[in-house]
Motif scaffolding. Sequence first.
Motif, mmCIF file in Angstrom:
data_model
loop_
_atom_site.group_PDB
_atom_site.id
_atom_site.type_symbol
_atom_site.label_atom_id
_atom_site.label_comp_id
_atom_site.label_asym_id
_atom_site.label_seq_id
_atom_site.Cartn_x
_atom_site.Cartn_y
_atom_site.Cartn_z
ATOM 1 N N VAL A 818 -7.045 5.093 -4.481
ATOM 2 C CA VAL A 818 -6.921 3.684 -4.143
ATOM 3 C C VAL A 818 -7.718 3.411 -2.883
ATOM 4 O O VAL A 818 -7.955 4.327 -2.079
ATOM 5 N N PRO A 819 -8.154 2.175 -2.649
ATOM 6 C CA PRO A 819 -8.786 1.832 -1.377
ATOM 7 C C PRO A 819 -7.827 2.113 -0.227
ATOM 8 O O PRO A 819 -6.620 1.888 -0.340
ATOM 9 N N GLU A 826 0.261 -3.644 -4.192
ATOM 10 C CA GLU A 826 -0.768 -3.333 -5.168
ATOM 11 C C GLU A 826 -0.741 -1.847 -5.521
ATOM 12 O O GLU A 826 -0.957 -1.450 -6.671
ATOM 13 N N VAL A 827 -0.495 -0.993 -4.520
ATOM 14 C CA VAL A 827 -0.391 0.445 -4.770
ATOM 15 C C VAL A 827 0.763 0.726 -5.715
ATOM 16 O O VAL A 827 0.663 1.528 -6.644
ATOM 17 N N ALA A 831 0.647 2.570 -9.390
ATOM 18 C CA ALA A 831 1.437 3.769 -9.648
ATOM 19 C C ALA A 831 2.301 3.609 -10.884
ATOM 20 O O ALA A 831 2.384 4.503 -11.739
ATOM 21 N N LEU A 832 2.948 2.447 -11.020
ATOM 22 C CA LEU A 832 3.821 2.220 -12.171
ATOM 23 C C LEU A 832 3.033 2.068 -13.464
ATOM 24 O O LEU A 832 3.579 2.255 -14.564
ATOM 25 N N ALA A 833 1.722 1.783 -13.335
ATOM 26 C CA ALA A 833 0.887 1.653 -14.520
ATOM 27 C C ALA A 833 0.315 2.984 -14.981
ATOM 28 O O ALA A 833 -0.309 3.062 -16.049
ATOM 29 N N ILE A 850 8.890 4.035 -3.417
ATOM 30 C CA ILE A 850 8.599 4.118 -1.980
ATOM 31 C C ILE A 850 7.121 4.434 -1.808
ATOM 32 O O ILE A 850 6.653 5.479 -2.272
ATOM 33 N N VAL A 851 6.391 3.561 -1.148
ATOM 34 C CA VAL A 851 4.976 3.774 -0.895
ATOM 35 C C VAL A 851 4.792 4.086 0.592
ATOM 36 O O VAL A 851 5.172 3.281 1.455
#
Length: 861
Positions: A818-819, A826-827, A831-833, A850-851
Amino acid sequence: MSRYSAAEIEPKWQKAWEDANVFKAPLAQDLRDSDKPKYYVLEMFPYPSGRIHIGHVRNYTMGDVIARYKLSTGHNVLHPMGFDAFGMPAENAAMANGGHPKDWTYSNIDTMVAQMKPLGFGLDWSRMFATCDPEYYGQQQALFLDFLAKDLVYRKNAVVNWDPVDMTVLANEQVENGRGWRSGAEVERRELTQWFFKISDYSEELLEALDTLDNWPAKVKLMQANWIGRSRGLQFAFSTVNAPEHFDRIDVYTTRPDTLAGASFVGISPDHPLAKELEAGSAEVAAFCAEARRGGTTEEAIEKAEKMGFDTGIRVRHPFDTAWELPVYIANFILMDYGTGAIFGCPGHDQRDHDFAKKYDLPIVETFAPLEGEIDIQAAPFVPAKTEKVRYTRLIAGEEEQTGEEAVNAAVDFCESNGVGHGVTKFRLRDWGLSRQRYWGCPIPVVHCPDCGVVPEKKENLPIQLPYDEDGTPIDFSIPGNPLDRHPSWRDCACPECGQPAKRETDTMDTFVDSSWYYTRFTAPHATTPTDMAEAAYWMNVDQYIGGIEHAILHLLYSRFFSRAMQITGHLPESAKEPFDALFTQGMVTHAIYQTRNAEGRPVYHYPEEVTLRDGKGYLEDGREVEIIPSAKMSKSKNNVVDPVQIIQQYGADTARWFVLSDSPPERDVEWTASGAEAASKHLARVWRLAAELDADAPADATEDTALLREMHKAIHDVTLGVESFGFNASIARLYAFTNAVQKSKAGAEAKRTATRALAQLMSPMTPHLAEEMWQILGGEGLVAHAPWPVADEAMLVDDVVTLPIQINGKRRAEIDVPADMDKAEVEKLALAHHAVIKALDGATPKKVIVVPGRIVNVVI
């Protein structure tokens, strides 16, 4: 060249450094206009035993890495080498093999220098000296005279540790488990006239200054603090009942006056004046005292020895109650040079006193009781800790709960208010006895005149050199005792004061004197005074000192005293009171011991080169299997030393340097293995091929170029951080990763050459020969040793894209790119995708996501 040849490349670059005077430190007088900072790095200098081993290589390589790094970061660097060359081993060699200690020592120095130079250490060899050089010990004699003039050294009768085999006095620190540290003989107590340094006058200062040594290991400072041993206690006296005339009292100092109510006897040293008075009039007392003096003199030896006592028949009155009388014993566990040479025994709260009381059927009185429950004092002696709450039951103050410290203060206050004694602060540190009854040491520059007494030698007569064979008669070292006593042409002289016949002092100085000021001499090794103040003011203090933890008390404490004494006598500036700004204590290099057994079952040790390893077992050439003891300290007596010369011949110096730095943190031990050395050699060969085989026609790819240069700047940052923090193994691990990144990169030729030049620079402190060769191949200007250290671009340390691991219920299941600045929401969506997360959820909704930006994504289902 088809392959890297250390045998050709390493001597070439060593000569280039020598020709260019790369490591020759400038003189302070030539640096008046220099804006470069100075840096003085020093490893504890070696004893010239004849051969260096791979442990020496590790020690000196660490210092060399720092010296080369500081040189490349724009410092004026002093990195010298010398030899701690006086001492018993040389004299013992002369005794065993004939010859002379001087010849043995200088021959060994030549051998060790010849071993060290091929290792490529960046040392200023022009400053080299040995402490047995007359030019060095002559200045040491001058220091002695200056110390004498300032009342920092004196002479007195004292009970000393006597080594009956080496036939010399030993300092307390040189007695290990009751035995001489060199000979292993049981140490005896004798009374001799000795010279002493007044180190005890500086106990408080030496202790307090430890708090200023921020860059010293905590364990070293603790060891010194314990050795100096500050304690608050009570000074008082027992009045005697039936003692000889002039002995109406026995003075005692105790750190535990809170236990005075538990006293059951008084003990005195066999060397106490009262014991000597009794000894003169009683053969029985004399025999006991003689036996007691044969015991060990250290605390460890005394604790282990059987406790023996002699009831003198004398009684003393207890200060709390003059009707309470205690017996007086001469005891073998009391030393005259600690406290007053007398103690009161409190067997209820001291294990040593308890053992003594049980043996001689003396009362055991309980002074303290625990807060809860009772204690069987006969079965389990109880000594309350200073911070523990105790019930104070037998002091005049009555029953009350107090801490140990409160109880001590209460006891001192009671004794002071009743005129029994007074509170004092004392130190465990005793004055440093420097007299040694040996030949191979620095002569003490005084003369004994029948008319004038002890007379200092005149400075213009220095150095007072040791005799060699000036009269054509070689000294016979096979005869026990001090050879200087048997050398009349040297011993007999004229008094410097009156000119009448006199005799030189035949004792020589403790060799720890030699090593207590050598670091200052390196600043001006050819000066006609002990130091050149301008040079000392510029180079001192030592910025980084490196050596073994075994020197925490002896050498380091003595050096701290000497720097103060040299400042007082005008040889060092005020700022050099503490000589070493930073200290690093390195671990050992270990190696397996290979042994078989002889017919009597005793071990026979075999050198590593005699053993072939197969399937985890070792075999001799004749097929016999050897017993392998892994990871043992290298010892010549066990034949498990690794000769650096053999490693250099087989793999090259850089391999040895790389391996000893790479395998573990430098403060820990590292085990030398043939397989480890071979792996290091293969890696360095791979690095050389990487530089030698760079494809000049490789097309440029902007994306790949940027990625490689970003990796280069990260390596610069990480390696620099590792070197500055003594994390050499971490730096090397980062260099392995950077090498792999360069090798796998699809960047263009110019980017690869830039990155590989940086790799050469980053490796240069560890593998300087290989680095110079790579630098030359890659078109670097001049010597890499002269090249400025690369600086990381902070902007290049920030990743545009980061890889985040995805954990599901604590287990890593996937990762996403990821950027670096992507929003947390957005992260989470990305992740869920991910298909791994979708599969794990199986249509359910996660309980929590948790990010941690830039680190990780945790999914709880």
